[in-house]
Design a protein around this motif. Structure first.
Motif, PDB file in Angstrom:
ATOM      1  N   PRO A   1      24.398  39.702 139.725  1.00 42.72           N
ATOM      2  CA  PRO A   1      23.188  39.788 138.901  1.00 42.72           C
ATOM      3  C   PRO A   1      23.510  39.948 137.420  1.00 42.72           C
ATOM      4  CG  PRO A   1      23.646  41.903 139.874  1.00 42.72           C
ATOM      5  CD  PRO A   1      24.660  40.953 140.436  1.00 42.72           C
ATOM      6  N   GLU A   2      22.463  39.949 136.622  1.00 41.37           N
ATOM      7  CA  GLU A   2      22.596  40.027 135.178  1.00 41.37           C
ATOM      8  C   GLU A   2      23.315  41.294 134.738  1.00 41.37           C
ATOM      9  OE1 GLU A   2      19.554  40.208 131.337  1.00 41.37           O
ATOM     10  OE2 GLU A   2      18.965  39.121 133.139  1.00 41.37           O
ATOM     11  N   ALA A   3      23.025  42.417 135.389  1.00 45.16           N
ATOM     12  CA  ALA A   3      23.640  43.679 135.000  1.00 45.16           C
ATOM     13  C   ALA A   3      25.159  43.621 135.173  1.00 45.16           C
ATOM     14  CB  ALA A   3      23.063  44.821 135.839  1.00 45.16           C
ATOM     15  N   ARG A   4      25.635  42.948 136.217  1.00 46.29           N
ATOM     16  CA  ARG A   4      27.076  42.840 136.445  1.00 46.29           C
ATOM     17  C   ARG A   4      27.743  41.988 135.361  1.00 46.29           C
ATOM     18  NH1 ARG A   4      30.812  42.395 140.737  1.00 46.29           N
ATOM     19  NH2 ARG A   4      32.836  42.557 139.697  1.00 46.29           N
ATOM     20  N   ILE A   5      27.055  40.955 134.899  1.00 44.35           N
ATOM     21  CA  ILE A   5      27.607  40.106 133.849  1.00 44.35           C
ATOM     22  C   ILE A   5      27.698  40.875 132.532  1.00 44.35           C
ATOM     23  CG2 ILE A   5      27.183  38.034 132.477  1.00 44.35           C
ATOM     24  CD1 ILE A   5      25.884  36.850 135.038  1.00 44.35           C
ATOM     25  N   TYR A   6      26.657  41.663 132.243  1.00 43.23           N
ATOM     26  CA  TYR A   6      26.709  42.517 131.063  1.00 43.23           C
ATOM     27  C   TYR A   6      27.897  43.480 131.154  1.00 43.23           C
ATOM     28  CZ  TYR A   6      22.337  41.480 128.578  1.00 43.23           C
ATOM     29  OH  TYR A   6      21.350  40.887 127.819  1.00 43.23           O
ATOM     30  N   GLU A   7      28.067  44.075 132.320  1.00 41.81           N
ATOM     31  CA  GLU A   7      29.137  45.055 132.513  1.00 41.81           C
ATOM     32  C   GLU A   7      30.510  44.423 132.280  1.00 41.81           C
ATOM     33  OE1 GLU A   7      31.179  47.644 136.110  1.00 41.81           O
ATOM     34  OE2 GLU A   7      29.264  46.650 136.442  1.00 41.81           O
ATOM     35  N   GLU A   8      30.742  43.251 132.851  1.00 37.41           N
ATOM     36  CA  GLU A   8      32.049  42.610 132.694  1.00 37.41           C
ATOM     37  C   GLU A   8      32.279  42.150 131.266  1.00 37.41           C
ATOM     38  OE1 GLU A   8      34.272  42.845 134.758  1.00 37.41           O
ATOM     39  OE2 GLU A   8      33.223  43.321 136.618  1.00 37.41           O
ATOM     40  N   THR A   9      31.218  41.736 130.583  1.00 31.08           N
ATOM     41  CA  THR A   9      31.358  41.338 129.179  1.00 31.08           C
ATOM     42  C   THR A   9      31.789  42.529 128.334  1.00 31.08           C
ATOM     43  OG1 THR A   9      29.661  39.622 129.428  1.00 31.08           O
ATOM     44  CG2 THR A   9      30.189  40.323 127.183  1.00 31.08           C
ATOM     45  N   LEU A  10      31.186  43.686 128.580  1.00 29.97           N
ATOM     46  CA  LEU A  10      31.584  44.892 127.858  1.00 29.97           C
ATOM     47  C   LEU A  10      32.990  45.328 128.264  1.00 29.97           C
ATOM     48  CD1 LEU A  10      28.212  46.843 128.055  1.00 29.97           C
ATOM     49  CD2 LEU A  10      29.177  45.694 126.067  1.00 29.97           C
ATOM     50  N   ASN A  11      33.347  45.088 129.512  1.00 25.46           N
ATOM     51  CA  ASN A  11      34.660  45.482 129.995  1.00 25.46           C
ATOM     52  C   ASN A  11      35.778  44.705 129.297  1.00 25.46           C
ATOM     53  OD1 ASN A  11      36.545  46.836 131.657  1.00 25.46           O
ATOM     54  ND2 ASN A  11      36.560  45.123 133.094  1.00 25.46           N
ATOM     55  N   VAL A  12      35.550  43.403 129.011  1.00 25.60           N
ATOM     56  CA  VAL A  12      36.616  42.631 128.374  1.00 25.60           C
ATOM     57  C   VAL A  12      36.882  43.110 126.947  1.00 25.60           C
ATOM     58  CG1 VAL A  12      36.240  40.551 129.749  1.00 25.60           C
ATOM     59  CG2 VAL A  12      35.068  40.794 127.548  1.00 25.60           C
ATOM     60  N   LEU A  13      35.934  43.855 126.363  1.00 27.77           N
ATOM     61  CA  LEU A  13      36.173  44.394 125.030  1.00 27.77           C
ATOM     62  C   LEU A  13      37.313  45.400 125.027  1.00 27.77           C
ATOM     63  CD1 LEU A  13      32.512  44.880 123.743  1.00 27.77           C
ATOM     64  CD2 LEU A  13      34.085  43.025 123.207  1.00 27.77           C
ATOM     65  N   LEU A  14      37.698  45.894 126.225  1.00 26.58           N
ATOM     66  CA  LEU A  14      38.871  46.758 126.340  1.00 26.58           C
ATOM     67  C   LEU A  14      40.132  46.029 125.890  1.00 26.58           C
ATOM     68  CD1 LEU A  14      38.179  48.314 129.840  1.00 26.58           C
ATOM     69  CD2 LEU A  14      38.295  49.599 127.722  1.00 26.58           C
ATOM     70  N   TYR A  15      40.096  44.712 125.917  1.00 27.04           N
ATOM     71  CA  TYR A  15      41.291  43.912 125.654  1.00 27.04           C
ATOM     72  C   TYR A  15      41.276  43.298 124.261  1.00 27.04           C
ATOM     73  CZ  TYR A  15      41.978  44.570 130.595  1.00 27.04           C
ATOM     74  OH  TYR A  15      42.166  45.140 131.836  1.00 27.04           O
ATOM     75  N   GLU A  16      40.433  43.834 123.379  1.00 30.33           N
ATOM     76  CA  GLU A  16      40.432  43.382 121.997  1.00 30.33           C
ATOM     77  C   GLU A  16      41.724  43.787 121.317  1.00 30.33           C
ATOM     78  OE1 GLU A  16      36.447  43.213 119.564  1.00 30.33           O
ATOM     79  OE2 GLU A  16      36.549  45.083 120.669  1.00 30.33           O
ATOM     80  N   THR A  17      42.193  42.966 120.377  1.00 29.58           N
ATOM     81  CA  THR A  17      43.349  43.292 119.558  1.00 29.58           C
ATOM     82  C   THR A  17      43.012  42.956 118.112  1.00 29.58           C
ATOM     83  OG1 THR A  17      44.811  42.691 121.373  1.00 29.58           O
ATOM     84  CG2 THR A  17      45.811  42.919 119.211  1.00 29.58           C
TER      85      THR A  17
END
Length: 306
Positions: free
Chosen positions: A232-248
């Motif tokens: 669902p939409e909430a899971r996509i939001y969650e994973e999008t925010l999760n990838v921000l952990l990998y910002e450099t």
């Protein structure tokens, strides 16, 4: 030879230099050796504007000549500058206008030569063109569309940002068609557009329209796949925010921390238990980024989460 600019190979012999006063040349043709590039033009063209070239060819400045130059009685008149843009300089002196180069660096080079020869009109043209290029519209958000698997791999491996990819193939949707299937697909596309506008400065969003899946989201950090989900939409939001952990480098998102900082007592009446737990989980993921470091090698494929 005509009065047009002539680019020829420079003579290999070392020129014999002597002083020459240009005041008596009248409308004769002259040969110019500008940094090894050879030109053929008239004194009239060189003296139309009040420039350093006019001073050189009206007797106010001494010019250097190679008396042994071929054919011309005055020999080659030597100018110790790069000859790359001198043809453009001559065209401006003849016509009072030119078509400027498209490349910004070449405009800067031409402007430097115009400043040396004191051709203020050409300097102004170059400055105006450089300002226009500086002020030209730049797209807020560019979304690459994948054309091959190799292109996708290169984009992901070379990106300094986390990557979110939406794969959708509307032609395959007919094989599993329901009354809501098109609506479901369009909602995914709309969500992708919304997220790409919100996070385009921090995440690389790419589209894949050549895959076999009807609709699938993939999330990448530091060159490896982190998750693959559909809805669902909430899971996509969650994973999008999760990838921000990998910002450099890592950049704190204060607005996200503030938005997820409400306690259970502050939650709105319409917010159910599941939504509150999801928001709390997003906050914990975001805070974790400042206290942990993922030391797995790049390119490692993690297990997909359900």
């Amino acid at each position: 030879m005509s009065g047009d600019t002539c680019l020829c190979p420079a003579s290999g012999a070392k020129p014999k230099l002597s002083g020459f006063k240009g005041g008596g040349l009248g409308n004769k043709y002259v040969q110019l050796n500008v940094g090894g590039s050879l030109y053929y033009t008239t004194v009239r063209a060189l003296t139309r504007h009040d420039t350093m070239l006019k001073a050189m060819f009206s007797g106010r400045m001494e010019v250097l000549t190679d008396k042994e130059g071929p054919s011309a009685p005055l020999g080659w008149i030597l100018i110790d500058r790069c000859g790359k843009h001198f043809g453009t300089i001559l065209n401006y002196l003849r016509d009072d206008t030119i078509t400027l180069p498209q490349n910004r660096q070449e405009i800067k080079e031409l402007m430097a030569e115009a400043k040396y020869y004191l051709i203020q009109g050409l300097v102004n043209m170059c400055q105006s063109a450089l300002q226009d290029k500086k002020d030209s519209y730049q797209p807020v958000c560019n979304i690459p569309i994948i054309t091959s698997l190799k292109e996708e791999e290169r984009l992901i491996e070379s990106s300094t940002k986390p990557v979110v990819k939406l794969l959708y193939n509307r032609s395959n949707n007919k094989y599993s068609y329901t009354s809501n299937s098109d609506d479901h697909l369009l909602k995914n596309i709309e969500l992708f557009d919304k997220l790409s506008l919100r996070f385009n400065g921090r995440v690389l969003f790419i589209k894949d329209v050549i895959g076999d899946e009807i609709c699938c989201w993939s999330f990448y950090g530091q060159g490896r796949k982190l998750a693959e989900v559909e809805f669902p939409e909430a899971r996509i939001y969650e994973e999008t925010l999760n990838v921000l952990l990998y910002e450099t480098p890592r950049v704190p998102d204060n607005s996200l921390l503030e938005a997820t900082s409400r306690s259970r007592s502050q939650a709105s009446p319409s917010e159910d238990e599941e939504t509150f737990e999801l928001r709390d989980r997003v906050r914990r993921i975001h805070v974790k980024r400042y206290s942990t470091y993922d030391d797995r090698q790049l390119g490692h494929q993690s297990t997909h989460r359900d």
